[in-house]
Scaffold this motif. Structure first.
Motif, PDB file in Angstrom:
ATOM      1  N   SER A  81      42.941   5.372  20.053  1.00  0.00           N
ATOM      2  CA  SER A  81      43.973   5.823  20.910  1.00  0.00           C
ATOM      3  C   SER A  81      43.842   5.316  22.390  1.00  0.00           C
ATOM      4  O   SER A  81      44.965   5.248  22.956  1.00  0.00           O
ATOM      5  CB  SER A  81      43.435   7.617  21.336  1.00  0.00           C
ATOM      6  OG  SER A  81      43.461   8.229  19.822  1.00  0.00           O
ATOM      7  N   THR A 156      47.409   7.697   8.002  1.00  0.00           N
ATOM      8  CA  THR A 156      46.222   8.402   7.798  1.00  0.00           C
ATOM      9  C   THR A 156      46.787   9.907   7.454  1.00  0.00           C
ATOM     10  O   THR A 156      46.021  10.693   6.542  1.00  0.00           O
ATOM     11  CB  THR A 156      45.380   8.671   8.916  1.00  0.00           C
ATOM     12  OG1 THR A 156      45.276   7.237   9.420  1.00  0.00           O
ATOM     13  CG2 THR A 156      43.609   9.235   8.427  1.00  0.00           C
ATOM     14  N   LYS A 200      36.374   5.380  10.140  1.00  0.00           N
ATOM     15  CA  LYS A 200      36.852   5.806   9.030  1.00  0.00           C
ATOM     16  C   LYS A 200      36.453   4.767   7.969  1.00  0.00           C
ATOM     17  O   LYS A 200      35.831   5.181   6.896  1.00  0.00           O
ATOM     18  CB  LYS A 200      38.550   5.761   8.975  1.00  0.00           C
ATOM     19  CG  LYS A 200      39.086   6.790   9.428  1.00  0.00           C
ATOM     20  CD  LYS A 200      40.157   6.796  10.704  1.00  0.00           C
ATOM     21  CE  LYS A 200      40.526   8.105  11.293  1.00  0.00           C
ATOM     22  NZ  LYS A 200      41.508   7.939  12.211  1.00  0.00           N
TER      23      LYS A 200
HETATM   24  C1  LIG Z   1      42.261   8.254  13.488  1.00  0.00           C
HETATM   25  C2  LIG Z   1      43.214   7.430  13.773  1.00  0.00           C
HETATM   26  C3  LIG Z   1      43.548   7.050  15.145  1.00  0.00           C
HETATM   27  C4  LIG Z   1      43.039   7.746  16.155  1.00  0.00           C
HETATM   28  O1  LIG Z   1      41.574   7.084  16.478  1.00  0.00           O
HETATM   29  P1  LIG Z   1      40.795   7.624  17.522  1.00  0.00           P
HETATM   30  O2  LIG Z   1      39.529   6.718  17.394  1.00  0.00           O
HETATM   31  O3  LIG Z   1      40.340   8.985  17.357  1.00  0.00           O
HETATM   32  O4  LIG Z   1      41.374   7.435  18.648  1.00  0.00           O
HETATM   33  C5  LIG Z   1      44.757   6.212  15.509  1.00  0.00           C
HETATM   34  N1  LIG Z   1      45.313   5.641  14.418  1.00  0.00           N
HETATM   35  C6  LIG Z   1      44.954   5.604  13.015  1.00  0.00           C
HETATM   36  C7  LIG Z   1      45.835   5.058  12.170  1.00  0.00           C
HETATM   37  C8  LIG Z   1      43.929   6.638  12.651  1.00  0.00           C
HETATM   38  O5  LIG Z   1      43.790   6.800  11.290  1.00  0.00           O
END
Ligand SMILES: *Cc1c(COP(=O)(O)O)cnc(C)c1O
Length: 365
Positions: A81, A156, A200
Motif C-alpha cells: 500500500s 487477489t 502472501k
Molecule cells: C494484499 C495486497 C496489497 C496490499 O498489501 P499490504 O502489504 O497490506 O499493503 C496490494 N496489492 C495486492 C495485489 C495485494 O494482494
C-alpha cells in the motif's frame, strides 16, 4: 517437533500459509541463532550475523527470479500500500500523466494515490465486468506521454491473473505482484519495477520487496522525504534505518525452501496442479459451483467461486470451516468463496478441498 503437529488447511488470503519446514527451522533457531546466544530479533541490524542473513536473502531472490544485474533488490516497510504512494511520489511530476490498468480493488487504490501527485489515466479497465477478466492486450491504450504504466499482476480479491504482459516499449512498466510474486517464472527485464508485500507468497507481513531498474532510480524526483525515496534505500542496501530484521530472516528461509523444492519451475508446476484440483471441482459440478473469473483470466493463486444456491453457499462455508478449512470466505467486497493457494499451501490441502467440494455437492444436490 513431531509429525503430529496440527496444521490447518490454510487458504488465508494474506497473511497466509508458510512452509512447515521454515516454521520449524525458525523455531529451532529462535533462542540461539547460529551460536550467537540471541534470536535473530535480538541481533543488531549492523552486526555481521544479521548482515549475512540480509545479503543472503537478496542473493537468493536474485538467483531464483533471475534478476538482471541492472536491478536493485530493496526490502522496505509500509506494505504494498505504501508503494501505491511512493511510486507516483518518486516517478510522477505534477504536469505528467501515468497509465494505470485497472483490474481490481488494489489497482483502484494505486490509481487514487497517483492523482495526488500528477494525472493518472486509465489504459484499460475491466471494472464494468465486475473485474471478471484481464483486458485483452489489444484493448490496452497506453498514453504515449506516460511517465510509467502500472498494473496488478494478480488480483487477489477477484481471482484473475495476467498470463502475458503488455510491451510498453520505452515507458517503464511497474507491476504490483503482491499475490503472485515467485509463483512462476517471469521475465524480470520486461518490468522497470516489481513490488510485493511479503505476506502472501514470500514470508510474514512487515517486509515489502521492491525490484527496481537502476536507471529508474536515477530519474526519480528529489524533493521528497528521505524515507520515501527509493534511492535512500538503494544507496544503503536497505539498511538506512532499522529494517524488519525477523521478517527478512523468514523471507530468506522461505526462499531457501523454494530452492530446496527444486526452484521456480517445480513451484510453478505445483501451483498449476493445486489450482487444477479446485477448478476441476468447479468445472465438473454442472453449475453447482461457478467461478467468478472468466476461464482465460483465472488466477492460480486466488480461486474465487460461488455455490449457485445462496443458502447452500452458507452451508458450504459453515461445513468447510467445521472440517478444518480456514480462510474460504470471499473478500468482504465480493462475497462468495475464495481459496488462496499460494506457494506454501501444500498440494494435499488443495486436494482435500477439491474432495470436500465434490462430496458436499453429492450430499446436497
Ligand atoms: C494484499 C495486497 C496489497 C496490499 O498489501 P499490504 O502489504 O497490506 O499493503 C496490494 N496489492 C495486492 C495485489 C495485494 O494482494
Amino acid at each position: 517437533m513431531t509429525i503430529t503437529t496440527k496444521r490447518a488447511y490454510n487458504f488465508n488470503a494474506g497473511p497466509s500459509a508458510l512452509p512447515l519446514e521454515v516454521l520449524q527451522k525458525a523455531q529451532a533457531e529462535l533462542v540461539d541463532f547460529k551460536g550467537t546466544g540471541m534470536s535473530v530479533m535480538e541481533l543488531s541490524h549492523r552486526s555481521a550475523a544479521f548482515e549475512e542473513v540480509h545479503n543472503e536473502a537478496i542473493a537468493r531472490l536474485r538467483k531464483l527470479y533471475e534478476i538482471p544485474e541492472n536491478y536493485e533488490v530493496l526490502f522496505l516497510q509500509g506494505g504494498a500500500s505504501l508503494q501505491f504512494s511512493m511510486i507516483p511520489m518518486n516517478f510522477l511530476k505534477e504536469d505528467q500523466k501515468a497509465s494505470y490498468i485497472q483490474t481490481g480493488a488494489w489497482s483502484e487504490k494505486a490509481f487514487k494515490e497517483a492523482s495526488l501527485f500528477g494525472t493518472p489515466v486509465l489504459a484499460a479497465s475491466s471494472k464494468e465486468n465486475n473485474y471478471k477478466n484481464i483486458p485483452a492486450l489489444s484493448d490496452i491504450q497506453i498514453d504515449k506521454e506516460s511517465a510509467y504504466v502500472h498494473l496488478t499482476s494478480n488480483n487477489t480479491i477477484f481471482g484473475t491473473q495476467w498470463k502475458a504482459f503488455p510491451n510498453t516499449g520505452d515507458i517503464p512498466l511497474i507491476a504490483d505482484m503482491s499475490s503472485d510474486i515467485l509463483s512462476k517464472k517471469v521475465d524480470v527485464s520486461n518490468f522497470a519495477m516489481i513490488y510485493a508485500g511479503a505476506q502472501k507468497n514470500l514470508g510474514p507481513s512487515g517486509v515489502t520487496v521492491v525490484i527496481i531498474r537502476k536507471d529508474l532510480l536515477e530519474s526519480a524526483n528529489s524533493n521528497i522525504p528521505t524515507m520515501l525515496k527509493y534511492s535512500t534505500h538503494s544507496k544503503n542496501n536497505s539498511l538506512y534505518n532499522t529494517p524488519p530484521t525477523f521478517g527478512i530472516y523468514m523471507l530468506g528461509e522461505v526462499l531457501k525452501w523454494m530452492e530446496d523444492q527444486g526452484g521456480l519451475e517445480v513451484i510453478e508446476q505445483r501451483n498449476e496442479e493445486k489450482a487444477k484440483y479446485i477448478y476441476d471441482a468447479i468445472d465438473n459440478s454442472n453449475g453447482f459451483y461457478f467461478g467468478h473469473a472468466t476461464e482465460e483470466s483465472r488466477s492460480l493463486m486466488n480461486i474465487t467461486f460461488r455455490v449457485a444456491d445462496e443458502e447452500l453457499e452458507k452451508k458450504f462455508l459453515a461445513e468447510a470451516k467445521e472440517a478444518g478449512f480456514v480462510g474460504l470466505n470471499g473478500h468482504r467486497s465480493v462475497g462468495g468463496c475464495r481459496a488462496s493457494a499460494y506457494n506454501a499451501v501444500p498440494v494435499e490441502t488443495c486436494l482435500a478441498l477439491s474432495e470436500f467440494m465434490v462430496k458436499f455437492q453429492q450430499d446436497n444436490q
